[in-house]
Design a protein around this motif. Structure first.
Motif, PDB file in Angstrom:
ATOM      1  N   LEU A 152       0.855  -1.191   0.000  1.00  0.00           N
ATOM      2  CA  LEU A 152       0.000   0.000   0.000  1.00  0.00           C
ATOM      3  C   LEU A 152       0.886   1.234   0.000  1.00  0.00           C
ATOM      4  CD1 LEU A 152      -2.848   1.275   0.248  1.00  0.00           C
ATOM      5  CD2 LEU A 152      -2.549   1.189   2.737  1.00  0.00           C
ATOM      6  N   ASN A 153       0.782   2.035  -1.050  1.00  0.00           N
ATOM      7  CA  ASN A 153       1.583   3.251  -1.184  1.00  0.00           C
ATOM      8  C   ASN A 153       0.726   4.473  -0.886  1.00  0.00           C
ATOM      9  OD1 ASN A 153       4.053   1.982  -2.064  1.00  0.00           O
ATOM     10  ND2 ASN A 153       3.038   1.602  -4.016  1.00  0.00           N
ATOM     11  N   VAL A 154       1.179   5.279   0.060  1.00  0.00           N
ATOM     12  CA  VAL A 154       0.393   6.406   0.560  1.00  0.00           C
ATOM     13  C   VAL A 154       1.116   7.722   0.284  1.00  0.00           C
ATOM     14  CG1 VAL A 154      -0.705   7.438   2.581  1.00  0.00           C
ATOM     15  CG2 VAL A 154      -0.516   4.932   2.408  1.00  0.00           C
ATOM     16  N   VAL A 155       0.437   8.642  -0.390  1.00  0.00           N
ATOM     17  CA  VAL A 155       0.971   9.989  -0.610  1.00  0.00           C
ATOM     18  C   VAL A 155       0.165  10.952   0.255  1.00  0.00           C
ATOM     19  CG1 VAL A 155       1.374  11.839  -2.270  1.00  0.00           C
ATOM     20  CG2 VAL A 155       1.710   9.458  -2.960  1.00  0.00           C
ATOM     21  N   ASN A 156       0.814  11.513   1.262  1.00  0.00           N
ATOM     22  CA  ASN A 156       0.167  12.465   2.175  1.00  0.00           C
ATOM     23  C   ASN A 156       0.389  13.892   1.681  1.00  0.00           C
ATOM     24  OD1 ASN A 156      -0.735  10.562   4.172  1.00  0.00           O
ATOM     25  ND2 ASN A 156       1.402  10.342   4.791  1.00  0.00           N
ATOM     26  N   MET A 157      -0.688  14.673   1.654  1.00  0.00           N
ATOM     27  CA  MET A 157      -0.607  16.065   1.227  1.00  0.00           C
ATOM     28  C   MET A 157      -1.591  16.894   2.030  1.00  0.00           C
ATOM     29  SD  MET A 157      -0.423  15.902  -2.955  1.00  0.00           S
ATOM     30  CE  MET A 157      -0.328  17.698  -3.065  1.00  0.00           C
ATOM     31  N   PRO A 158      -1.312  18.179   2.184  1.00  0.00           N
ATOM     32  CA  PRO A 158      -2.311  19.060   2.803  1.00  0.00           C
ATOM     33  C   PRO A 158      -3.569  19.132   1.939  1.00  0.00           C
ATOM     34  CG  PRO A 158      -0.164  20.140   2.663  1.00  0.00           C
ATOM     35  CD  PRO A 158      -0.085  18.910   1.823  1.00  0.00           C
ATOM     36  N   GLU A 159      -4.694  19.409   2.561  1.00  0.00           N
ATOM     37  CA  GLU A 159      -5.942  19.553   1.817  1.00  0.00           C
ATOM     38  C   GLU A 159      -5.856  20.747   0.884  1.00  0.00           C
ATOM     39  OE1 GLU A 159     -10.739  19.867   2.786  1.00  0.00           O
ATOM     40  OE2 GLU A 159      -9.260  19.781   4.408  1.00  0.00           O
ATOM     41  N   PRO A 160      -6.315  20.614  -0.374  1.00  0.00           N
ATOM     42  CA  PRO A 160      -6.278  21.752  -1.302  1.00  0.00           C
ATOM     43  C   PRO A 160      -7.063  22.941  -0.759  1.00  0.00           C
ATOM     44  CG  PRO A 160      -6.805  19.726  -2.463  1.00  0.00           C
ATOM     45  CD  PRO A 160      -6.856  19.405  -1.012  1.00  0.00           C
ATOM     46  N   ARG A 161      -6.497  24.132  -0.943  1.00  0.00           N
ATOM     47  CA  ARG A 161      -7.144  25.351  -0.450  1.00  0.00           C
ATOM     48  C   ARG A 161      -7.669  26.234  -1.564  1.00  0.00           C
ATOM     49  NH1 ARG A 161      -8.251  23.952   4.637  1.00  0.00           N
ATOM     50  NH2 ARG A 161      -6.408  23.255   5.765  1.00  0.00           N
ATOM     51  N   ASP A 162      -7.242  25.966  -2.779  1.00  0.00           N
ATOM     52  CA  ASP A 162      -7.677  26.794  -3.911  1.00  0.00           C
ATOM     53  C   ASP A 162      -7.557  25.965  -5.182  1.00  0.00           C
ATOM     54  OD1 ASP A 162      -4.920  26.707  -4.495  1.00  0.00           O
ATOM     55  OD2 ASP A 162      -4.566  28.615  -3.476  1.00  0.00           O
ATOM     56  N   ALA A 163      -7.933  26.577  -6.300  1.00  0.00           N
ATOM     57  CA  ALA A 163      -7.938  25.852  -7.565  1.00  0.00           C
ATOM     58  C   ALA A 163      -6.533  25.392  -7.960  1.00  0.00           C
ATOM     59  CB  ALA A 163      -8.531  26.741  -8.662  1.00  0.00           C
ATOM     60  N   ARG A 164      -5.526  26.207  -7.667  1.00  0.00           N
ATOM     61  CA  ARG A 164      -4.159  25.830  -8.033  1.00  0.00           C
ATOM     62  C   ARG A 164      -3.713  24.572  -7.291  1.00  0.00           C
ATOM     63  NH1 ARG A 164       0.833  26.469  -5.766  1.00  0.00           N
ATOM     64  NH2 ARG A 164       2.616  26.596  -7.202  1.00  0.00           N
ATOM     65  N   SER A 165      -3.879  24.568  -5.983  1.00  0.00           N
ATOM     66  CA  SER A 165      -3.430  23.408  -5.213  1.00  0.00           C
ATOM     67  C   SER A 165      -4.281  22.179  -5.528  1.00  0.00           C
ATOM     68  CB  SER A 165      -3.452  23.710  -3.716  1.00  0.00           C
ATOM     69  OG  SER A 165      -4.746  24.082  -3.279  1.00  0.00           O
ATOM     70  N   ALA A 166      -5.570  22.384  -5.853  1.00  0.00           N
ATOM     71  CA  ALA A 166      -6.419  21.266  -6.247  1.00  0.00           C
ATOM     72  C   ALA A 166      -5.944  20.665  -7.566  1.00  0.00           C
ATOM     73  CB  ALA A 166      -7.874  21.718  -6.365  1.00  0.00           C
ATOM     74  N   ALA A 167      -5.537  21.517  -8.488  1.00  0.00           N
ATOM     75  CA  ALA A 167      -5.023  21.026  -9.769  1.00  0.00           C
ATOM     76  C   ALA A 167      -3.740  20.234  -9.576  1.00  0.00           C
ATOM     77  CB  ALA A 167      -4.792  22.204 -10.716  1.00  0.00           C
ATOM     78  N   ILE A 168      -2.876  20.719  -8.704  1.00  0.00           N
ATOM     79  CA  ILE A 168      -1.634  20.003  -8.423  1.00  0.00           C
ATOM     80  C   ILE A 168      -1.934  18.641  -7.796  1.00  0.00           C
ATOM     81  CG2 ILE A 168       0.425  20.013  -6.954  1.00  0.00           C
ATOM     82  CD1 ILE A 168       0.539  23.070  -7.423  1.00  0.00           C
ATOM     83  N   CYS A 169      -2.860  18.617  -6.849  1.00  0.00           N
ATOM     84  CA  CYS A 169      -3.269  17.344  -6.238  1.00  0.00           C
ATOM     85  C   CYS A 169      -3.799  16.383  -7.297  1.00  0.00           C
ATOM     86  CB  CYS A 169      -4.338  17.584  -5.179  1.00  0.00           C
ATOM     87  SG  CYS A 169      -3.727  18.231  -3.608  1.00  0.00           S
ATOM     88  N   ALA A 201      -8.643  15.656  -4.901  1.00  0.00           N
ATOM     89  CA  ALA A 201      -8.335  16.901  -5.614  1.00  0.00           C
ATOM     90  C   ALA A 201      -9.523  17.847  -5.696  1.00  0.00           C
ATOM     91  CB  ALA A 201      -7.821  16.575  -7.012  1.00  0.00           C
ATOM     92  N   PHE A 202     -10.223  18.051  -4.569  1.00  0.00           N
ATOM     93  CA  PHE A 202     -11.317  19.015  -4.529  1.00  0.00           C
ATOM     94  C   PHE A 202     -11.138  19.913  -3.314  1.00  0.00           C
ATOM     95  CE2 PHE A 202     -13.512  15.192  -6.401  1.00  0.00           C
ATOM     96  CZ  PHE A 202     -13.508  15.670  -7.693  1.00  0.00           C
ATOM     97  N   PHE A 203     -11.545  21.170  -3.455  1.00  0.00           N
ATOM     98  CA  PHE A 203     -11.458  22.075  -2.313  1.00  0.00           C
ATOM     99  C   PHE A 203     -12.777  22.793  -2.056  1.00  0.00           C
ATOM    100  CE2 PHE A 203     -10.862  24.826  -5.892  1.00  0.00           C
ATOM    101  CZ  PHE A 203     -11.376  26.063  -5.522  1.00  0.00           C
ATOM    102  N   ASP A 204     -13.805  22.471  -2.847  1.00  0.00           N
ATOM    103  CA  ASP A 204     -15.051  23.235  -2.775  1.00  0.00           C
ATOM    104  C   ASP A 204     -16.179  22.476  -2.090  1.00  0.00           C
ATOM    105  OD1 ASP A 204     -15.440  21.311  -4.654  1.00  0.00           O
ATOM    106  OD2 ASP A 204     -15.898  22.667  -6.320  1.00  0.00           O
ATOM    107  N   GLY A 205     -15.836  21.462  -1.301  1.00  0.00           N
ATOM    108  CA  GLY A 205     -16.852  20.774  -0.515  1.00  0.00           C
ATOM    109  C   GLY A 205     -17.659  19.740  -1.266  1.00  0.00           C
ATOM    110  N   ARG A 206     -17.255  19.368  -2.478  1.00  0.00           N
ATOM    111  CA  ARG A 206     -18.001  18.368  -3.216  1.00  0.00           C
ATOM    112  C   ARG A 206     -18.005  17.036  -2.477  1.00  0.00           C
ATOM    113  NH1 ARG A 206     -15.792  18.922  -9.276  1.00  0.00           N
ATOM    114  NH2 ARG A 206     -14.341  20.417  -8.366  1.00  0.00           N
ATOM    115  N   ALA A 207     -19.122  16.332  -2.559  1.00  0.00           N
ATOM    116  CA  ALA A 207     -19.288  15.100  -1.790  1.00  0.00           C
ATOM    117  C   ALA A 207     -18.535  13.952  -2.447  1.00  0.00           C
ATOM    118  CB  ALA A 207     -20.771  14.763  -1.660  1.00  0.00           C
ATOM    119  N   GLY A 208     -18.482  12.844  -1.708  1.00  0.00           N
ATOM    120  CA  GLY A 208     -17.817  11.641  -2.189  1.00  0.00           C
ATOM    121  C   GLY A 208     -17.087  10.976  -1.049  1.00  0.00           C
TER     122      GLY A 208
END
Length: 244
Positions: A152-169, A201-208
């Motif tokens: 199991l390979n895990v990539v830890n990242m901070p939660e996206p805060r804007d569109a740029r960081s979401a795109a990078i994620c 890769a979402f920062f706008d509260g979308r469900a899932g």
């Protein structure tokens, strides 16, 4: 329901007792709950960290009280070659491995430092190449000793805060998913299951459905390492709010 839940926990505990588990990339912010969860099942534990802080020394002493056996490694495995060498050594520690949880972290500073596509590609290469080498060597060792297992390979990242960081994620998750799919296909007929945990890769509260904390990741790792997870390979599970 409580009785059913207890029964499942007891089943997994009995099944994984003295299992040979490798955890790499442990830091003060990543992997502590995963290590505790497996140690509590009386497994034989190989732990890797490149950050031997006083807090992690204390954690290692705590894990030693519950794990059946435990070994600690502090080698630098930040390159593909060093990761491959370490994987060969760690896989021999207890005569083989039943599961490996490999973690890497991407910090907010590393995300902020990305100025163009080349920077992003370089970051992805630096984080995923060691995971890929760990996966291949560990899976190969499992095959040599004719042991089914999990990586199991895990990539830890901070939660996206804007569109740029979401795109990078999103780009990083796509790269991780491609690596997981490739390795899962390569080892599918040998009984080795390859899965991943990547950024949502979402920062706008979308469900899932997603993993919202490190205890969630620990529970997933436990499930995948048990018989209940043996039908799952090639999957990447979304996580958010698990900082690197």
């Amino acid at each position: 329901m409580d009785r059913v839940g207890t029964s499942v926990e007891e089943e997994v505990s009995s099944e994984l007792s003295r299992a040979r588990i490798l955890i790499t990339g442990l830091t003060g912010n990543s992997g502590i709950d995963v290590a505790r969860t497996f140690a509590d099942l009386n497994v034989r534990l190989v732990v890797h960290t490149a950050e031997l802080s006083p807090e992690l020394v204390e954690l290692f002493a705590f894990l030693s009280q519950s794990a059946s056996e435990i070994r600690l490694h502090t080698l630098d495995i930040s390159t593909a070659n060093s990761a491959a060498r370490f994987a060969q050594t760690s896989a021999q520690a207890f005569g083989g491995l039943d599961a490996a949880i490999n973690m890497t972290s991407i910090s907010a500073d590393e995300i902020n430092a990305i100025a163009d596509d080349a920077d992003l590609e370089a970051l992805i290469e630096s984080k995923l190449a060691p995971l890929a080498q760990l996966t291949r060597v560990i899976a190969n060792r499992m095959c040599l000793v004719m042991s089914e297992g999990l990586v199991l390979n895990v990539v830890n990242m901070p939660e996206p805060r804007d569109a740029r960081s979401a795109a990078i994620c999103g780009v990083i998750r796509t790269a991780l998913a491609a690596m997981i799919a490739q390795e899962a296909r390569a080892w599918a007929d040998k009984g080795v299951r390859i899965n991943g945990v990547g950024p949502r890769a979402f920062f706008d509260g979308r469900a899932g459905a997603y993993l919202a904390s490190e205890p969630d990741v620990a529970s997933l790792a436990l499930h995948l390492a048990s018989r209940r997870g043996r039908a799952l390979s090639g999957h990447v599970f979304d996580a958010t709010g698990i900082d690197g």
